[in-house]
Design a protein around this motif. Structure first.
Motif, mmCIF file in Angstrom:
data_model
loop_
_atom_site.group_PDB
_atom_site.id
_atom_site.type_symbol
_atom_site.label_atom_id
_atom_site.label_comp_id
_atom_site.label_asym_id
_atom_site.label_seq_id
_atom_site.Cartn_x
_atom_site.Cartn_y
_atom_site.Cartn_z
ATOM 1 N N VAL A 193 0.835 -1.242 -0.071
ATOM 2 C CA VAL A 193 -0.048 -0.084 0.177
ATOM 3 C C VAL A 193 0.916 0.932 0.039
ATOM 4 O O VAL A 193 1.916 1.313 0.435
ATOM 5 N N LYS A 194 0.382 2.406 -0.857
ATOM 6 C CA LYS A 194 1.144 3.743 -0.650
ATOM 7 C C LYS A 194 0.277 4.594 0.076
ATOM 8 O O LYS A 194 -0.962 4.607 0.004
ATOM 9 N N LEU A 195 1.070 5.027 1.049
ATOM 10 C CA LEU A 195 0.084 6.117 2.029
ATOM 11 C C LEU A 195 0.327 7.363 1.939
ATOM 12 O O LEU A 195 -0.092 8.398 3.016
ATOM 13 N N GLN A 201 -4.759 10.915 10.981
ATOM 14 C CA GLN A 201 -5.727 9.953 11.494
ATOM 15 C C GLN A 201 -5.802 8.875 10.550
ATOM 16 O O GLN A 201 -5.847 7.608 11.028
ATOM 17 N N GLU A 202 -5.916 8.861 9.031
ATOM 18 C CA GLU A 202 -5.994 7.829 8.386
ATOM 19 C C GLU A 202 -4.730 7.126 8.195
ATOM 20 O O GLU A 202 -4.717 6.107 7.755
ATOM 21 N N LEU A 203 -3.670 7.810 8.791
ATOM 22 C CA LEU A 203 -2.352 6.712 8.803
ATOM 23 C C LEU A 203 -2.478 5.775 9.831
ATOM 24 O O LEU A 203 -1.631 4.581 9.763
ATOM 25 N N VAL A 205 -4.196 3.190 9.423
ATOM 26 C CA VAL A 205 -4.794 2.422 8.649
ATOM 27 C C VAL A 205 -4.623 0.813 9.043
ATOM 28 O O VAL A 205 -5.966 0.132 9.021
ATOM 29 N N PHE A 206 -3.557 0.345 9.586
ATOM 30 C CA PHE A 206 -3.608 -1.168 9.888
ATOM 31 C C PHE A 206 -4.231 -1.567 11.036
ATOM 32 O O PHE A 206 -5.006 -2.455 11.340
ATOM 33 N N GLY A 207 -4.616 -0.361 11.974
ATOM 34 C CA GLY A 207 -5.450 -0.266 13.216
ATOM 35 C C GLY A 207 -6.783 -0.751 12.695
ATOM 36 O O GLY A 207 -7.415 -1.505 13.333
ATOM 37 N N TYR A 208 -7.237 0.258 11.715
ATOM 38 C CA TYR A 208 -8.524 0.180 11.191
ATOM 39 C C TYR A 208 -9.014 -1.340 10.613
ATOM 40 O O TYR A 208 -9.874 -1.754 10.785
#
Length: 259
Positions: A193-195, A201-203, A205-208
């Motif tokens: 994935v490219k972040l 907040q959206e960083l 991502v892996f927690g979400y």
């Protein structure tokens, strides 16, 4: 039975009285410059503390997986959010050792009561609140490397409820199996994935993503589980989280093509 329930925190905060059961753990400790906090740090031993900005409380889960080998059951809660069996007004109302022991005697997996979305599926809810690409990449990774989980993934994405928050209490063998699956999937997604351009907040991502993977793991393995109520400290904090949730949904709306 030796049980440890980690309380993930990024700062000093009041904790449950029974710290032989509840273990405060400072997440992102490598980059957390608070001084004088005596919590267990997530940057000791084998760890991914430096990835806390992307993995959130999962850096605590990883730490326990690799370093807490002397316990029979592992759990994770948050410094404001806990499991409960009764009304929740203060830290006195969190699960007691006796309650946890009784629950684990009958259930190897404890998860929070499902969060229900009613008008949205788990997939549409996610892509309306977050970037779509990481979730679609997660499906690709599962299809390629964990095909036995693909049907469960599609089923979970099409539902309108899920066990959220990355909260759990599990017997050790179940926990090891869970962590092996979740971190195996997320590591593969991370490599693809490219972040670029993601907000702070959206960083996370892996927690979400991992919030949805727990149900995928449970269903694919046909594991029995027990749902337990949860409570959150601080009414103002709850309102603040609702505001940011609505803001994310408005900001990340996408056209839905499947699920």
């Amino acid at each position: 039975m030796k049980i440890r329930i980690m309380v993930a925190a990024h700062k000093e905060f009041p904790m449950p009285a029974d710290q032989s059961l509840y273990m405060p753990i400072l997440v992102g400790a490598t980059q957390n410059f608070h001084k004088g906090i005596s919590y267990q740090r997530d940057d000791q031993g084998d760890n991914i503390s430096t990835k806390n900005a992307n993995y959130s409380e999962l850096t605590a889960t990883y730490w326990a997986w690799k370093n807490a080998q002397d316990v029979d059951a592992i759990g994770l809660v948050h410094y404001r959010r806990y499991f409960r069996l009764k009304g929740f007004k203060s830290l006195k109302d969190v699960l007691s050792r006796e309650e946890v022991t009784e629950l684990l005697a009958e259930n190897s997996i404890i998860v929070p009561r499902k969060r229900r979305y009613y008008i949205e599926t788990n997939y549409s809810h996610y892509i309306h609140a977050h970037h779509r690409e990481p979730l679609d990449l997660t499906r690709e990774v599962i299809k390629q490397d964990y095909p036995e989980y693909l049907s469960a993934f599609d089923n979970v994405m099409s539902r309108r409820s899920a066990h959220m928050f990355n909260m759990f209490i599990m017997q050790r063998d179940r926990f090891d199996n869970y962590a092996t699956f979740v971190f195996g999937v997320l590591t593969r997604v991370e490599s693809r994935v490219k972040l670029d351009g993601y907000s702070v907040q959206e960083l996370r991502v892996f927690g979400y993503l991992s919030e949805l993977l727990v149900d995928v793991w449970i269903e694919a393995n046909n594991y029995p589980f027990k749902e337990v109520r949860w409570g959150q400290l601080g009414f103002n904090q709850t309102i603040k989280k609702m505001f940011f949730f609505l803001k994310r949904k408005i900001g990340f709306g996408r056209k839905i093509t499947h699920f």
